[in-house]
Design an enzyme around this catalytic site. Structure first.
Site, mmCIF file in Angstrom:
data_model
loop_
_atom_site.group_PDB
_atom_site.id
_atom_site.type_symbol
_atom_site.label_atom_id
_atom_site.label_comp_id
_atom_site.label_asym_id
_atom_site.label_seq_id
_atom_site.Cartn_x
_atom_site.Cartn_y
_atom_site.Cartn_z
ATOM 1 N N GLY A 265 0.593 -1.195 0.111
ATOM 2 C CA GLY A 265 -0.205 0.257 0.061
ATOM 3 C C GLY A 265 1.094 1.276 0.013
ATOM 4 N N ASP B 44 10.744 -6.212 -2.784
ATOM 5 C CA ASP B 44 9.550 -6.991 -2.126
ATOM 6 C C ASP B 44 9.487 -8.398 -2.497
ATOM 7 O OD1 ASP B 44 6.940 -7.704 -0.901
ATOM 8 O OD2 ASP B 44 6.499 -5.627 -1.143
ATOM 9 N N LEU C 296 14.085 -8.485 2.519
ATOM 10 C CA LEU C 296 14.986 -7.899 3.059
ATOM 11 C C LEU C 296 15.315 -8.647 4.455
ATOM 12 C CD1 LEU C 296 16.895 -5.690 2.202
ATOM 13 C CD2 LEU C 296 15.584 -4.127 3.733
ATOM 14 N N ASP D 123 5.719 -3.441 6.129
ATOM 15 C CA ASP D 123 4.411 -3.842 6.604
ATOM 16 C C ASP D 123 4.486 -4.682 8.168
ATOM 17 O OD1 ASP D 123 4.819 -6.362 5.929
ATOM 18 O OD2 ASP D 123 2.682 -6.678 4.908
ATOM 19 N N ALA E 189 9.647 -6.437 12.497
ATOM 20 C CA ALA E 189 11.001 -6.767 12.408
ATOM 21 C C ALA E 189 11.724 -6.217 11.188
ATOM 22 C CB ALA E 189 10.906 -8.385 12.249
ATOM 23 N N CYS F 37 -1.501 -4.166 9.047
ATOM 24 C CA CYS F 37 -2.559 -3.811 8.549
ATOM 25 C C CYS F 37 -3.428 -5.269 7.982
ATOM 26 C CB CYS F 37 -2.654 -2.849 7.311
ATOM 27 S SG CYS F 37 -2.099 -3.422 5.745
ATOM 28 N N CYS G 75 20.554 2.807 23.451
ATOM 29 C CA CYS G 75 20.258 2.443 22.052
ATOM 30 C C CYS G 75 21.220 1.433 21.614
ATOM 31 C CB CYS G 75 19.654 3.393 21.310
ATOM 32 S SG CYS G 75 19.082 2.622 19.382
ATOM 33 N N CYS H 240 21.775 3.089 17.374
ATOM 34 C CA CYS H 240 22.453 4.343 17.071
ATOM 35 C C CYS H 240 23.521 4.469 18.013
ATOM 36 C CB CYS H 240 21.125 5.144 16.831
ATOM 37 S SG CYS H 240 20.300 5.767 18.268
HETATM 38 ZN ZN LIG Z 1 18.820 4.455 18.628
#
Ligand SMILES: [Zn+2]
Length: 261
Positions: free
Chosen positions: A42, A63, A111, A133, A136, A201, A257, A260
């Site tokens: 979508g 995809d 991916l 969508d 993960a 969705c 985190c 990052c």
């Molecule tokens: Zn982060």
């Protein structure tokens, strides 16, 4: 690298170039851009249509899914004839036919942590669009954006709740002097991998135009960035498709985190 437009392109892209801060320079930036769109459902099929129609030079569509009957009410690039065919291939074929200035490449893979390096070593995108969508894949794309130093434009929608954000890794940020962009959290900072956000969705249902709104915001933000316009990075925009209302919040950095930091 393109440095000028031909007569046909001047007319074709004239409405974009009438915007004074786009002009021929912005159009050339779009035509010289290489982007990656992960997910051609979508969100992705609409993002890809806008990018291709605007003249974006190279668009990689990723995809491994096939078109199904229940996709058709919101995935308007596809028709009943495309059912059971790979979405990336169908989309690339149709978009290539309509948009001769762009090079549309289909990658019919899912991916995954095992295959993304192979893909990214073979291409050099400057922007990544997360149109996936599931939670993960969204986490993986966020990690790729950090590792590959790529601006990320991400959108998602589940039932009547949509969201989108633009993220710029700090490694890119330090190279961008003279901007007002402040360091901000990544997707994992805001939604750690152990969040209970597994719905999509296919489980929750969604109305077609609501998906289109999220995809349009995502495509527009990405195009603005490519053109050189200032984009509000590090802000999570939420859309309530029932009330047609927006809210937003900054994306704080999680000092712990694992993606990052
Ligand atoms: Zn982060």
């Amino acid at each position: 690298m393109k440095t000028s437009l031909n007569d046909h392109q001047y007319i074709l892209y004239s409405k974009q170039m009438l915007l004074t801060d786009v002009s021929e320079q912005g159009q050339l930036a779009l035509m010289n851009a290489e982007v990656i769109v992960v997910g051609v459902g979508g969100l992705g099929q609409l993002v890809a249509q806008y990018l291709a129609a605007s003249g974006v030079g190279q668009i990689h569509l990723i995809d491994d899914d096939k078109v199904t009957l229940s996709n058709l009410p919101r995935q308007l690039l596809f028709s009943a004839n495309d059912i059971d065919v790979n979405k990336a291939h169908v989309a690339a074929g149709k978009l290539q036919q309509r948009n001769r200035d762009s090079k549309i490449l289909a990658h019919s893979v899912r991916l995954a942590p095992e295959n993304y390096l192979q893909l990214f070593n073979a291409i050099s995108p400057q922007v990544i669009f997360d149109c996936s969508d599931n939670f993960a894949t969204r986490q993986l794309i966020n990690r790729i954006a950090v590792e590959q130093h790529l601006p990320l434009f991400s959108a998602a929608i589940s039932a009547d709740q949509g969201q989108w954000f633009a993220y710029l890794p700090e490694s890119v940020l330090t190279n961008l002097s003279a901007t007002n962009i402040k360091p901000h959290g990544c997707y994992h900072c805001v939604f750690p991998a152990d969040s209970l956000l597994s719905q999509n969705c296919s489980q929750m249902g969604v109305l077609g135009p609501a998906v289109g709104i999220m995809a349009s915001m995502q495509a527009l933000a990405g195009m603005n960035h490519i053109i050189g316009r200032q984009v509000e990075f590090g802000v999570l925009h939420r859309f309530d498709a029932k009330r047609l209302s927006w809210s937003k919040a900054t994306m704080p950095i999680d000092k712990h985190c694992c993606v990052c930091r």
